[in-house]
Design a protein around this motif. Structure first.
Motif, PDB file in Angstrom:
ATOM      1  N   SER A 145      64.248  -5.952  26.124  1.00  0.00           N
ATOM      2  CA  SER A 145      62.934  -5.550  25.633  1.00  0.00           C
ATOM      3  C   SER A 145      62.703  -5.923  24.170  1.00  0.00           C
ATOM      4  CB  SER A 145      62.795  -4.026  25.808  1.00  0.00           C
ATOM      5  OG  SER A 145      61.465  -3.614  25.617  1.00  0.00           O
ATOM      6  N   PRO A 146      62.514  -7.217  23.859  1.00  0.00           N
ATOM      7  CA  PRO A 146      62.162  -7.608  22.488  1.00  0.00           C
ATOM      8  C   PRO A 146      60.785  -7.094  22.104  1.00  0.00           C
ATOM      9  CG  PRO A 146      61.893  -9.456  23.981  1.00  0.00           C
ATOM     10  CD  PRO A 146      62.521  -8.359  24.784  1.00  0.00           C
ATOM     11  N   SER A 147      60.538  -7.021  20.800  1.00  0.00           N
ATOM     12  CA  SER A 147      59.278  -6.437  20.313  1.00  0.00           C
ATOM     13  C   SER A 147      58.677  -7.273  19.196  1.00  0.00           C
ATOM     14  CB  SER A 147      59.513  -5.026  19.762  1.00  0.00           C
ATOM     15  OG  SER A 147      60.008  -4.164  20.749  1.00  0.00           O
ATOM     16  N   MET A 148      57.342  -7.225  19.105  1.00  0.00           N
ATOM     17  CA  MET A 148      56.620  -7.756  17.960  1.00  0.00           C
ATOM     18  C   MET A 148      55.464  -6.830  17.627  1.00  0.00           C
ATOM     19  SD  MET A 148      56.603 -11.907  18.204  1.00  0.00           S
ATOM     20  CE  MET A 148      58.063 -12.812  17.651  1.00  0.00           C
ATOM     21  N   ALA A 149      55.087  -6.841  16.343  1.00  0.00           N
ATOM     22  CA  ALA A 149      54.013  -5.961  15.905  1.00  0.00           C
ATOM     23  C   ALA A 149      53.237  -6.621  14.773  1.00  0.00           C
ATOM     24  CB  ALA A 149      54.578  -4.625  15.434  1.00  0.00           C
ATOM     25  N   LEU A 150      51.978  -6.231  14.657  1.00  0.00           N
ATOM     26  CA  LEU A 150      51.084  -6.681  13.594  1.00  0.00           C
ATOM     27  C   LEU A 150      50.598  -5.459  12.833  1.00  0.00           C
ATOM     28  CD1 LEU A 150      49.381  -9.001  12.278  1.00  0.00           C
ATOM     29  CD2 LEU A 150      47.591  -8.419  13.945  1.00  0.00           C
ATOM     30  N   GLY A 151      50.879  -5.416  11.516  1.00  0.00           N
ATOM     31  CA  GLY A 151      50.483  -4.288  10.696  1.00  0.00           C
ATOM     32  C   GLY A 151      49.040  -4.377  10.247  1.00  0.00           C
ATOM     33  N   PRO A 152      48.484  -3.281   9.763  1.00  0.00           N
ATOM     34  CA  PRO A 152      47.079  -3.280   9.329  1.00  0.00           C
ATOM     35  C   PRO A 152      46.812  -4.209   8.156  1.00  0.00           C
ATOM     36  CG  PRO A 152      48.170  -1.197   8.788  1.00  0.00           C
ATOM     37  CD  PRO A 152      49.105  -1.953   9.677  1.00  0.00           C
ATOM     38  N   ASP A 153      47.859  -4.561   7.388  1.00  0.00           N
ATOM     39  CA  ASP A 153      47.681  -5.497   6.269  1.00  0.00           C
ATOM     40  C   ASP A 153      47.943  -6.941   6.675  1.00  0.00           C
ATOM     41  OD1 ASP A 153      50.401  -5.436   6.672  1.00  0.00           O
ATOM     42  OD2 ASP A 153      50.927  -5.161   4.556  1.00  0.00           O
ATOM     43  N   GLY A 154      48.176  -7.178   7.968  1.00  0.00           N
ATOM     44  CA  GLY A 154      48.445  -8.526   8.450  1.00  0.00           C
ATOM     45  C   GLY A 154      49.918  -8.879   8.536  1.00  0.00           C
ATOM     46  N   THR A 155      50.801  -7.948   8.222  1.00  0.00           N
ATOM     47  CA  THR A 155      52.242  -8.192   8.353  1.00  0.00           C
ATOM     48  C   THR A 155      52.604  -8.427   9.810  1.00  0.00           C
ATOM     49  OG1 THR A 155      52.834  -6.893   6.401  1.00  0.00           O
ATOM     50  CG2 THR A 155      54.527  -7.150   8.092  1.00  0.00           C
ATOM     51  N   ARG A 156      53.373  -9.484  10.042  1.00  0.00           N
ATOM     52  CA  ARG A 156      53.898  -9.759  11.376  1.00  0.00           C
ATOM     53  C   ARG A 156      55.371  -9.365  11.411  1.00  0.00           C
ATOM     54  NH1 ARG A 156      51.477 -15.621  13.413  1.00  0.00           N
ATOM     55  NH2 ARG A 156      49.258 -15.173  13.080  1.00  0.00           N
ATOM     56  N   MET A 157      55.775  -8.659  12.451  1.00  0.00           N
ATOM     57  CA  MET A 157      57.144  -8.165  12.520  1.00  0.00           C
ATOM     58  C   MET A 157      57.757  -8.459  13.884  1.00  0.00           C
ATOM     59  SD  MET A 157      58.690  -4.419  11.552  1.00  0.00           S
ATOM     60  CE  MET A 157      57.754  -3.513  12.788  1.00  0.00           C
ATOM     61  N   ALA A 158      59.024  -8.881  13.864  1.00  0.00           N
ATOM     62  CA  ALA A 158      59.840  -9.068  15.058  1.00  0.00           C
ATOM     63  C   ALA A 158      61.005  -8.105  14.959  1.00  0.00           C
ATOM     64  CB  ALA A 158      60.344 -10.513  15.138  1.00  0.00           C
ATOM     65  N   PHE A 159      61.292  -7.386  16.047  1.00  0.00           N
ATOM     66  CA  PHE A 159      62.381  -6.419  15.986  1.00  0.00           C
ATOM     67  C   PHE A 159      62.913  -6.140  17.385  1.00  0.00           C
ATOM     68  CE2 PHE A 159      58.469  -4.081  16.452  1.00  0.00           C
ATOM     69  CZ  PHE A 159      58.741  -2.951  17.208  1.00  0.00           C
TER      70      PHE A 159
END
Length: 596
Positions: A469-483
């Protein structure tokens, strides 16, 4: 400033983080040589096959979320192979089985990892196949310092390998002895396999044609032929305590390819989070976020008993739904829209209380009541265990090292391309080594049920509902995250806790990873022998005595882990100004983040 076990890595050129320091260094090497995040991830993946063979292998599984820098959202690469044509409930029942064993030849599905890595490399990478395979070949040929956990895994199975799986005995115990921790360990047969694959692939005229030729050599050529030849006659001991033949054939391998599909999103406090579809357990994290969105998590002490209790109780509900309703959406109607709806989340939120639940409580969905009841019945069933090896996929040092696990990779390059991948399967303890190849098959089929009429019933061509179950997310400031993290059923527990602390606590990546972790085994286990532990909650001791005592008063069946033994998280992020960040867990003293 909060003390952390290591710095959060920051830079602008590139970051690579994984569950083994050598793989992270290999990923950085690819970036330094002009490759992008996709090249780096592929090289890291093949290196992890070599340096963490108890946790993943080339004949395993590999879902990955990739986010090209010019795309507005990530895409999923499905490297989860389906069940072979001969994998029917009738056949397995005819073998005297009520559960699919956790190891051995009937536990395998079509290998998916290799083709998924090649798809990523061909369509998104820039480097030649040889460039990304050379580090793995080097460490297989010339040796790498063997992890103590690998040694312990081999030692625990030494007699079994000698008596039952002679090809594994020859591979993992060269010279007839258990290897020493920290000594250089080699797998020359694996190096030979990749050398031969390169020789055949490089006869093609272009980079793309070479990668396609490698895929053909794997699924239709000498690798598939070796697997087909071995399985035609092999009859080996498995985790259910019997000697059984497999059903996978070369024809099965020739008929399958990795592919792309859209991930499933949800929004939470200004963030968008993406997970794999319901053939993974990923949407359980999204369901948990939907329920938690109606609670004031930000007002809680993120290391306090109320937070631990609330998150645990929400996860119990989400995982009960996972067990009842998830499965391969290509073969079953999965009520994903309902499960992620505001109204459904509100109904589930109303089921929370101040006392720990010991019941399995899938939600009630009109027309699917039978699936919910079947999940409750399965959870109450004692399936027993067989005397064989190789069951399960828990992850931490306090659990038996005979069991398998997983690895994880996060990479972001200077252009903003990002990868989150969770390779697994093909563990050294899962199946005998295929003669001449230096690699064993996976055991992912153990996630199917041998009962008809379920989204997770065994059926030819159906994908198992994996824990990967890999994950990615986009923050409200435009930060892209892989975790992500290894950890079987714990993956979307630890990732949820990490994400909540990041969003509500204002922590950096390393602070969020270092904070004390917890998980529950209350849910129906995905791995043989598929047990439950009603009300169970494991916590790290650095929550403190008062928090632990409070959790006991709330009714949790508490298990206090050894210090620094829960969770194997890694993460990487990129802010819109191009600043890169990365972090890795100190737990087990293997994972590392690098970058500049």
């Amino acid at each position: 400033m909060t003390f952390t076990t290591r710095p959060e890595i920051t830079g602008t050129f590139g970051v690579a983080t994984s569950t083994h320091w050598i793989a992270s260094a290999v990923g950085m090497r690819m970036l330094e040589h002009g490759g992008n995040a996709f090249d780096a991830a592929v090289a890291m993946g093949f290196t992890l096959h070599v340096v963490e063979p108890h946790l993943n292998g080339p004949l395993g599984d590999m879902p990955a979320l990739i986010w090209p820098t010019d795309a507005d959202r990530p895409v999923m690469i499905c490297g989860q192979g389906p069940a072979p044509a001969g994998a029917t409930i009738a056949h397995y029942r005819g073998e005297g089985l009520t559960l699919i064993p956790g190891s051995g030849l009937l536990a395998t599905v079509i290998p998916g990892a290799f083709d998924a890595w090649m798809l990523m490399l061909r369509d998104h990478g820039t480097m030649a196949l040889r460039d990304v395979l050379e580090p793995a070949i080097h460490y297989a040929r010339h040796g790498h310092p063997l992890l103590p956990r690998v040694v312990n895994t081999i030692a625990g199975l030494a007699d079994f390998f000698r008596d039952e799986w002679p090809t594994s005995f020859a591979t993992w115990m060269p010279g007839g002895a258990v290897p020493e921790a920290g000594a250089l360990f080699r797998n020359p047969a694996l190096a030979d396999t990749w050398d031969r694959l390169l020789a055949e692939a490089e006869a093609a005229p272009t980079r793309t044609a070479q990668i396609d030729a490698a895929c053909k050599a794997f699924s239709q050529g000498f690798i598939a032929e070796a697997i087909d030849d071995y399985l035609r006659d092999a009859c080996v001991m498995d985790a259910a305590g019997g000697r059984r033949k497999g059903v996978l054939t070369g024809q099965d391998m020739a008929g399958w390819q990795a592919g792309y599909e859209p991930p499933v999103p949800t929004d939470y406090h200004g963030w968008t989070v993406w997970k794999g579809g319901p053939w993974t357990q990923g949407p359980s994290l999204l369901q948990s976020l939907r329920v938690l969105s109606g609670l004031d998590v930000g007002a809680m002490d993120l290391n306090g008993a109320a937070f631990v209790h609330t998150v645990t109780e929400v996860m119990k509900l989400s995982f009960a739904d996972r067990e009842a309703y998830y499965g391969d959406p290509l073969h079953s109607e999965i009520p994903m829209e309902t499960l992620l709806s505001d109204s459904y989340a509100a109904a589930r939120r109303a089921q929370l209380s101040d006392h720990a639940s010991t019941e399995q409580r899938p939600g009630q969905i009109a027309g699917l009541e039978a699936l919910a009841q079947a999940a409750v019945t399965r959870a109450a069933t004692d399936f027993g265990t067989g005397p064989g090896p190789g069951a399960g996929e828990p992850t931490m040092a306090h659990l038996t090292e005979r069991r398998g696990d997983t690895v994880h990779i996060d990479v972001i390059d200077r252009w903003g391309n990002a990868v989150s991948a969770t390779p697994s399967g093909g563990w050294l303890q899962s199946s005998p080594v295929i003669p001449g190849l230096g690699m064993p098959l996976n055991s992912r089929a153990q996630m199917f049920w041998l009962d008809e009429g379920l989204p997770t019933s065994l059926a030819p061509g159906r994908r198992p509902r994996t824990t990967l179950s890999p994950s990615m997310a986009l923050g409200p400031d435009g930060t892209r995250m892989a975790f992500g993290t290894p950890g079987g059923d714990q993956q979307d527990q630890w990732q949820l806790i990490f994400l909540l602390r990041l969003i509500h606590g204002g922590l950096n990546l390393q602070e969020a990873i270092d904070a004390p972790l917890f998980n529950t085994a209350h849910l129906q286990a995905s791995f043989y022998p598929r047990g439950t532990r009603p009300g169970h909650l494991m916590v790290e001791p650095n929550f403190g005595t008062s928090v632990i005592d409070d959790l006991r008063r709330r009714g949790h069946a508490l298990e206090v882990a050894e210090p620094w033994t829960v969770g194997r998280l890694t993460a990487a992020a990129r802010t819109p100004d191009g600043l890169l960040r990365a972090a890795a867990t100190p737990r087990l003293m293997q994972a590392y983040a690098v970058g500049r």
